[in-house]
Motif scaffolding. Structure first.
Motif, PDB file in Angstrom:
ATOM      1  N   PHE A  65     -19.931  81.229 -18.165  1.00  0.00           N
ATOM      2  CA  PHE A  65     -18.633  81.906 -18.136  1.00  0.00           C
ATOM      3  C   PHE A  65     -17.489  80.892 -18.044  1.00  0.00           C
ATOM      4  O   PHE A  65     -16.441  81.073 -18.669  1.00  0.00           O
ATOM      5  CB  PHE A  65     -18.552  82.889 -16.971  1.00  0.00           C
ATOM      6  N   ILE A  66     -17.694  79.825 -17.288  1.00  0.00           N
ATOM      7  CA  ILE A  66     -16.666  78.783 -17.177  1.00  0.00           C
ATOM      8  C   ILE A  66     -16.452  78.117 -18.536  1.00  0.00           C
ATOM      9  O   ILE A  66     -15.309  77.923 -18.985  1.00  0.00           O
ATOM     10  CB  ILE A  66     -17.044  77.749 -16.095  1.00  0.00           C
ATOM     11  N   ILE A  67     -17.550  77.784 -19.221  1.00  0.00           N
ATOM     12  CA  ILE A  67     -17.447  77.164 -20.541  1.00  0.00           C
ATOM     13  C   ILE A  67     -16.786  78.114 -21.538  1.00  0.00           C
ATOM     14  O   ILE A  67     -15.946  77.709 -22.340  1.00  0.00           O
ATOM     15  CB  ILE A  67     -18.834  76.699 -21.021  1.00  0.00           C
ATOM     16  N   LEU A  68     -17.150  79.404 -21.464  1.00  0.00           N
ATOM     17  CA  LEU A  68     -16.523  80.382 -22.352  1.00  0.00           C
ATOM     18  C   LEU A  68     -15.030  80.515 -22.053  1.00  0.00           C
ATOM     19  O   LEU A  68     -14.214  80.662 -22.972  1.00  0.00           O
ATOM     20  CB  LEU A  68     -17.204  81.746 -22.213  1.00  0.00           C
ATOM     21  N   GLY A  69     -14.658  80.449 -20.778  1.00  0.00           N
ATOM     22  CA  GLY A  69     -13.250  80.510 -20.416  1.00  0.00           C
ATOM     23  C   GLY A  69     -12.471  79.318 -20.954  1.00  0.00           C
ATOM     24  O   GLY A  69     -11.361  79.471 -21.476  1.00  0.00           O
ATOM     25  N   LEU A  70     -13.062  78.132 -20.848  1.00  0.00           N
ATOM     26  CA  LEU A  70     -12.412  76.939 -21.408  1.00  0.00           C
ATOM     27  C   LEU A  70     -12.324  77.026 -22.932  1.00  0.00           C
ATOM     28  O   LEU A  70     -11.325  76.629 -23.526  1.00  0.00           O
ATOM     29  CB  LEU A  70     -13.169  75.676 -20.988  1.00  0.00           C
ATOM     30  N   GLY A  71     -13.372  77.560 -23.548  1.00  0.00           N
ATOM     31  CA  GLY A  71     -13.347  77.754 -24.998  1.00  0.00           C
ATOM     32  C   GLY A  71     -12.291  78.764 -25.414  1.00  0.00           C
ATOM     33  O   GLY A  71     -11.617  78.593 -26.430  1.00  0.00           O
ATOM     34  N   LEU A  72     -12.132  79.817 -24.612  1.00  0.00           N
ATOM     35  CA  LEU A  72     -11.094  80.815 -24.895  1.00  0.00           C
ATOM     36  C   LEU A  72      -9.710  80.190 -24.780  1.00  0.00           C
ATOM     37  O   LEU A  72      -8.839  80.422 -25.627  1.00  0.00           O
ATOM     38  CB  LEU A  72     -11.227  81.992 -23.934  1.00  0.00           C
ATOM     39  N   LEU A  73      -9.519  79.373 -23.750  1.00  0.00           N
ATOM     40  CA  LEU A  73      -8.245  78.681 -23.580  1.00  0.00           C
ATOM     41  C   LEU A  73      -7.968  77.761 -24.768  1.00  0.00           C
ATOM     42  O   LEU A  73      -6.855  77.736 -25.308  1.00  0.00           O
ATOM     43  CB  LEU A  73      -8.254  77.890 -22.269  1.00  0.00           C
ATOM     44  N   GLY A  74      -8.988  77.016 -25.196  1.00  0.00           N
ATOM     45  CA  GLY A  74      -8.833  76.147 -26.357  1.00  0.00           C
ATOM     46  C   GLY A  74      -8.530  76.936 -27.624  1.00  0.00           C
ATOM     47  O   GLY A  74      -7.695  76.524 -28.440  1.00  0.00           O
ATOM     48  N   SER A  75      -9.191  78.082 -27.800  1.00  0.00           N
ATOM     49  CA  SER A  75      -8.940  78.921 -28.973  1.00  0.00           C
ATOM     50  C   SER A  75      -7.500  79.417 -28.991  1.00  0.00           C
ATOM     51  O   SER A  75      -6.835  79.395 -30.029  1.00  0.00           O
ATOM     52  CB  SER A  75      -9.879  80.127 -28.971  1.00  0.00           C
ATOM     53  N   LEU A  76      -7.041  79.877 -27.836  1.00  0.00           N
ATOM     54  CA  LEU A  76      -5.670  80.366 -27.763  1.00  0.00           C
ATOM     55  C   LEU A  76      -4.658  79.250 -28.002  1.00  0.00           C
ATOM     56  O   LEU A  76      -3.610  79.474 -28.627  1.00  0.00           O
ATOM     57  CB  LEU A  76      -5.423  81.041 -26.407  1.00  0.00           C
ATOM     58  N   MET A  77      -4.982  78.039 -27.528  1.00  0.00           N
ATOM     59  CA  MET A  77      -4.093  76.903 -27.779  1.00  0.00           C
ATOM     60  C   MET A  77      -4.051  76.565 -29.270  1.00  0.00           C
ATOM     61  O   MET A  77      -2.983  76.256 -29.813  1.00  0.00           O
ATOM     62  CB  MET A  77      -4.527  75.695 -26.955  1.00  0.00           C
ATOM     63  N   LEU A  78      -5.205  76.616 -29.944  1.00  0.00           N
ATOM     64  CA  LEU A  78      -5.229  76.370 -31.386  1.00  0.00           C
ATOM     65  C   LEU A  78      -4.441  77.436 -32.141  1.00  0.00           C
ATOM     66  O   LEU A  78      -3.702  77.129 -33.084  1.00  0.00           O
ATOM     67  CB  LEU A  78      -6.665  76.329 -31.903  1.00  0.00           C
ATOM     68  N   ILE A  79      -4.604  78.687 -31.738  1.00  0.00           N
ATOM     69  CA  ILE A  79      -3.880  79.770 -32.394  1.00  0.00           C
ATOM     70  C   ILE A  79      -2.375  79.600 -32.196  1.00  0.00           C
ATOM     71  O   ILE A  79      -1.587  79.708 -33.141  1.00  0.00           O
ATOM     72  CB  ILE A  79      -4.364  81.145 -31.879  1.00  0.00           C
ATOM     73  N   ALA A  80      -1.975  79.320 -30.956  1.00  0.00           N
ATOM     74  CA  ALA A  80      -0.549  79.128 -30.670  1.00  0.00           C
ATOM     75  C   ALA A  80      -0.008  77.886 -31.377  1.00  0.00           C
ATOM     76  O   ALA A  80       1.096  77.912 -31.934  1.00  0.00           O
ATOM     77  CB  ALA A  80      -0.325  79.016 -29.166  1.00  0.00           C
ATOM     78  N   GLY A  81      -0.770  76.807 -31.379  1.00  0.00           N
ATOM     79  CA  GLY A  81      -0.340  75.585 -32.055  1.00  0.00           C
ATOM     80  C   GLY A  81      -0.251  75.773 -33.551  1.00  0.00           C
ATOM     81  O   GLY A  81       0.652  75.238 -34.210  1.00  0.00           O
ATOM     82  N   GLY A  82      -1.175  76.530 -34.110  1.00  0.00           N
ATOM     83  CA  GLY A  82      -1.143  76.781 -35.548  1.00  0.00           C
ATOM     84  C   GLY A  82       0.005  77.680 -35.947  1.00  0.00           C
ATOM     85  O   GLY A  82       0.603  77.508 -37.011  1.00  0.00           O
ATOM     86  N   ALA A  83       0.330  78.631 -35.082  1.00  0.00           N
ATOM     87  CA  ALA A  83       1.455  79.520 -35.385  1.00  0.00           C
ATOM     88  C   ALA A  83       2.782  78.802 -35.230  1.00  0.00           C
ATOM     89  O   ALA A  83       3.749  79.107 -35.933  1.00  0.00           O
ATOM     90  CB  ALA A  83       1.402  80.745 -34.473  1.00  0.00           C
ATOM     91  N   ALA A  84       2.855  77.837 -34.321  1.00  0.00           N
ATOM     92  CA  ALA A  84       4.115  77.145 -34.050  1.00  0.00           C
ATOM     93  C   ALA A  84       4.369  75.985 -35.000  1.00  0.00           C
ATOM     94  O   ALA A  84       5.515  75.616 -35.231  1.00  0.00           O
ATOM     95  CB  ALA A  84       4.126  76.634 -32.615  1.00  0.00           C
ATOM     96  N   SER A  85       3.326  75.404 -35.559  1.00  0.00           N
ATOM     97  CA  SER A  85       3.522  74.206 -36.391  1.00  0.00           C
ATOM     98  C   SER A  85       3.505  74.554 -37.865  1.00  0.00           C
ATOM     99  O   SER A  85       2.976  75.584 -38.277  1.00  0.00           O
ATOM    100  CB  SER A  85       2.443  73.176 -36.092  1.00  0.00           C
ATOM    101  N   SER A  86       4.066  73.659 -38.630  1.00  0.00           N
ATOM    102  CA  SER A  86       3.986  73.819 -40.082  1.00  0.00           C
ATOM    103  C   SER A  86       2.642  73.275 -40.539  1.00  0.00           C
ATOM    104  O   SER A  86       1.941  72.603 -39.806  1.00  0.00           O
ATOM    105  CB  SER A  86       5.132  73.066 -40.757  1.00  0.00           C
ATOM    106  N   SER A  87       2.278  73.533 -41.769  1.00  0.00           N
ATOM    107  CA  SER A  87       0.978  73.070 -42.254  1.00  0.00           C
ATOM    108  C   SER A  87       0.943  71.551 -42.288  1.00  0.00           C
ATOM    109  O   SER A  87       1.905  70.896 -42.650  1.00  0.00           O
ATOM    110  CB  SER A  87       0.693  73.650 -43.635  1.00  0.00           C
ATOM    111  N   ASN A  88      -0.197  71.023 -41.906  1.00  0.00           N
ATOM    112  CA  ASN A  88      -0.397  69.580 -41.862  1.00  0.00           C
ATOM    113  C   ASN A  88      -1.342  69.203 -42.993  1.00  0.00           C
ATOM    114  O   ASN A  88      -2.436  69.741 -43.097  1.00  0.00           O
ATOM    115  CB  ASN A  88      -0.973  69.191 -40.494  1.00  0.00           C
ATOM    116  N   ALA A  89      -0.940  68.274 -43.824  1.00  0.00           N
ATOM    117  CA  ALA A  89      -1.763  67.879 -44.969  1.00  0.00           C
ATOM    118  C   ALA A  89      -3.018  67.132 -44.532  1.00  0.00           C
ATOM    119  O   ALA A  89      -3.982  67.058 -45.279  1.00  0.00           O
ATOM    120  CB  ALA A  89      -0.946  67.014 -45.917  1.00  0.00           C
ATOM    121  N   MET A  90      -3.023  66.584 -43.329  1.00  0.00           N
ATOM    122  CA  MET A  90      -4.184  65.826 -42.849  1.00  0.00           C
ATOM    123  C   MET A  90      -5.335  66.758 -42.456  1.00  0.00           C
ATOM    124  O   MET A  90      -6.488  66.362 -42.487  1.00  0.00           O
ATOM    125  CB  MET A  90      -3.786  64.977 -41.638  1.00  0.00           C
ATOM    126  N   ILE A  91      -5.017  67.983 -42.061  1.00  0.00           N
ATOM    127  CA  ILE A  91      -6.043  68.918 -41.613  1.00  0.00           C
ATOM    128  C   ILE A  91      -6.265  69.932 -42.736  1.00  0.00           C
ATOM    129  O   ILE A  91      -5.358  70.681 -43.089  1.00  0.00           O
ATOM    130  CB  ILE A  91      -5.614  69.633 -40.317  1.00  0.00           C
TER     131      ILE A  91
END
Length: 155
Positions: free
Chosen positions: A41-67
């Motif tokens: 559950f702890i690992i899943l919670g950290l994974g959920l936090l990471g997922s939400l950070m990726l979603i928020a970071g992707g929504a806030a940033s413009s597209s990156n040609a490197m990724i």
């Protein structure tokens, strides 16, 4: 011609009993299962936090040609992976709690339910392992294809 064989087995009336030593081993297994499920559950919670950070970071940033894959899509994929990964952790947690209750209340039905959860846990883990092996095989085939395409067919 008549069949003289009985349709009932001598094992039909056999009653399995747990000795005190077996109960202690089962309690120990339940304690370790509880520990591992809490870690899950702890690992899943950290994974959920990471997922939400990726979603928020992707929504806030413009597209990156490197990724090649947008962060938002990576976050959604990670979120789905975490949701699917929660299935065996929940089943293991359910097993641990139900075994403890079954032993303390001397409840055969609860013990049966606990073993049903354990079976589901192992079945989910087995399916995930099969999917991981298939993914690795697919990745190897993909990498060989890409390497041969870039190498001019000389592999």
């Amino acid at each position: 011609m008549e069949n003289n064989y009985s349709t009932t087995s001598s094992f039909d009336s056999f009653e399995l009993q747990l000795t005190p030593e077996a109960q202690e081993h089962l309690k120990g297994a339940a304690n370790w299962s509880l520990f591992l499920s809490i870690l899950g559950f702890i690992i899943l919670g950290l994974g959920l936090l990471g997922s939400l950070m990726l979603i928020a970071g992707g929504a806030a940033s413009s597209s990156n040609a490197m990724i090649p894959v947008p962060l938002f899509a990576m976050g959604l994929g990670s979120l789905i992976f975490n949701a699917i990964g929660a299935i065996p952790v929940v089943l293991l947690f359910r097993f641990a709690n139900t075994v403890k209750r079954a032993i303390s209340e001397v409840n055969t039905q609860a013990l049966t339910t606990a073993f049903k959860s354990l079976k589901g846990h192992y079945m989910a883990i087995g399916i995930y392992i099969i999917l991981a092996i298939a993914s690795y095989i697919g990745l190897i085939i993909y990498l060989i294809t890409v390497a041969s395409a870039f190498g001019g067919g000389r592999f």
